[in-house]
Design an enzyme around this catalytic site. Structure first.
Site, short mmCIF file in Angstrom:
data_model
loop_
_atom_site.label_atom_id
_atom_site.label_comp_id
_atom_site.label_asym_id
_atom_site.label_seq_id
_atom_site.Cartn_x
_atom_site.Cartn_y
_atom_site.Cartn_z
N CYS A 107 17.94 28.56 21.90
CA CYS A 107 18.98 27.61 22.25
C CYS A 107 19.69 27.10 20.99
O CYS A 107 19.20 26.16 20.33
CB CYS A 107 18.40 26.45 23.05
SG CYS A 107 19.62 25.23 23.53
N CYS A 111 20.66 23.37 21.18
CA CYS A 111 19.55 22.42 21.01
C CYS A 111 19.07 22.39 19.54
O CYS A 111 18.76 21.33 19.02
CB CYS A 111 18.35 22.81 21.86
SG CYS A 111 18.74 23.44 23.49
N ASP A 112 18.98 23.55 18.90
CA ASP A 112 18.28 23.63 17.61
C ASP A 112 19.18 23.95 16.42
O ASP A 112 18.71 23.93 15.28
CB ASP A 112 17.19 24.72 17.69
CG ASP A 112 16.16 24.39 18.75
OD1 ASP A 112 15.92 23.19 18.99
OD2 ASP A 112 15.59 25.33 19.34
#
Ligand code: NAP
Length: 329
Positions: free
Chosen positions: A131, A134-135
């Site tokens: 992701c 997200c990261d």
């Protein structure tokens, strides 16, 4: 959560939320079950630019908007991990609860496919991520490698290039699978480099963190190591259909077979969105599937009521829906 609903929807991505909106607006007592946050893949997507009428929107924002709209007509939303759905439309949850729907819509989407190479599992969360949204921030000014040449790989590479020092995309053929216009953006981005005709063979780490990836040339079998801090595999998806394995409604790749109404061969069991066998997996087709299934099953539910004499619970009309204040659509 009660025991009996007109409609039980499993999965709260765009398909499930769209089905909930249409089902609950039609007066069906609707339950949405989800084992993560609402929005499905939307919450893992940086920007959506191909949803008609909205030029550019963050995935998380569209997810929140869809969720609020879907639950504004009394659709009930509950956390639930579904283990099994049987042909009588009983939905079995991992906590032991069982709910029954007159109709069930499976909208469980897909999950990211793994590379299945040494170093992948042990470095999940330590440099290997599925992701970018997200990261990605953990890789600011660092080198990252993206594996895959589909829409997901290329779109997320563009997002990562806004944070990382450089992005190297590795593809196994000499052509991308992604749409042309996304390929063009890759070509024009000075921070993105492409290595063609290579496959990943091993993820390397140092002191518990990713330090590089070993690649193999598919023609010469020569190996090379690319040093990097982050690795983002985007090598495709597999359907989340474990809970309907026994129903005989899946194709050989595990996707659900549905008719034009998005109904499976089992009356009252429908599927919508990426989990279906289909040619185009996008937000716009997922919401179309959800609306189609919910509208079709409304007729199915009405026919069942004729048979059983049980009538669905009509929701109380909101101010905005009273005569003279009709909603569009
Ligand atoms: P995808 O289109 O199936 O692409 C997967 C990519 O990974 C391909 O380039 C494939 O290579 C490569 N690959 C597969 N297995 C591999 C392996 N073991 N090692 C190395 N490379 C491997 O998957 P996706 O990008 O996740 O997209 C899934 C669906 O969602 C597609 O239908 C896509 O169009 C859709 N989607 C749409 C949008 C959008 O509309 N903006 C955004 C994201 C996704 P080959 O090409 O050689 O097979």
């Amino acid at each position: 959560m009660e025991r009996q609903y007109d409609l039980v929807i499993v999965g709260a991505g765009p398909a499930g939320l769209s089905a909930a909106l249409y089902g609950s607006r039609a007066g069906l007592k609707t339950l949405i079950l989800e084992n993560g946050a609402p929005g499905g893949k939307l919450i893992k997507t940086n920007k959506i630019s191909n949803y008609p009428g909205i030029k550019d929107i963050e995935g998380t924002q569209l997810a929140m908007d869809m969720f609020e709209q879907a639950t504004s007509f009394q659709a009930e939303y509950a956390y639930g991990e579904v283990n099994k759905i049987d042909e009588n439309k009983n939905v079995y949850l991992s906590d032991g609860n069982v709910v029954k729907g007159e109709a069930v819509i499976l909208a469980t989407g897909t999950k990211e496919r793994l590379l299945n190479i040494p170093g992948e599992n042990e470095n999940l969360g330590h440099g290997v991520s599925f992701c970018a949204v997200c990261d990605g921030a953990f890789f600011r000014d660092k080198e990252v490698v993206v594996i895959g040449g589909g829409n997901s790989a290329l779109e997320e590479s563009i997002y990562l290039a806004g944070l990382a020092r450089s992005v190297t995309i590795v593809i196994r053929r000499d052509v991308f699978r992604a749409e042309e216009h996304i390929q063009k953006q890759i070509e024009e981005n000075a921070k993105i480099h492409v290595i063609k005709k290579h496959i990943p063979v091993q993820i390397l780490s140092l002191e518990g963190k990713v330090s590089g990836i070993e690649l193999e040339n598919v023609d010469t079998h020569e190996k090379q190591v690319i040093e990097c801090s982050g690795i983002f595999p985007y090598v495709g998806q597999d359907p989340n259909t474990d809970c309907v394995q026994d129903l005989g409604i899946l194709n050989e790749r595990g996707y659900v077979l549905v008719d034009d109404d998005r109904q499976t061969k089992i009356p009252g069991i429908y599927a919508a969105g990426d989990v279906c066998q289909k040619s185009l997996r996008q937000v716009v087709t997922a919401v179309g599937d959800g609306a189609t299934a919910a509208t079709a099953l409304e007729k199915y539910a009405a026919a069942m009521q004729e048979k059983t004499g049980i009538h669905p619970q009509k929701p109380v009309k909101k101010e905005s829906e009273k005569p003279g204040k009709a909603l569009a659509g």
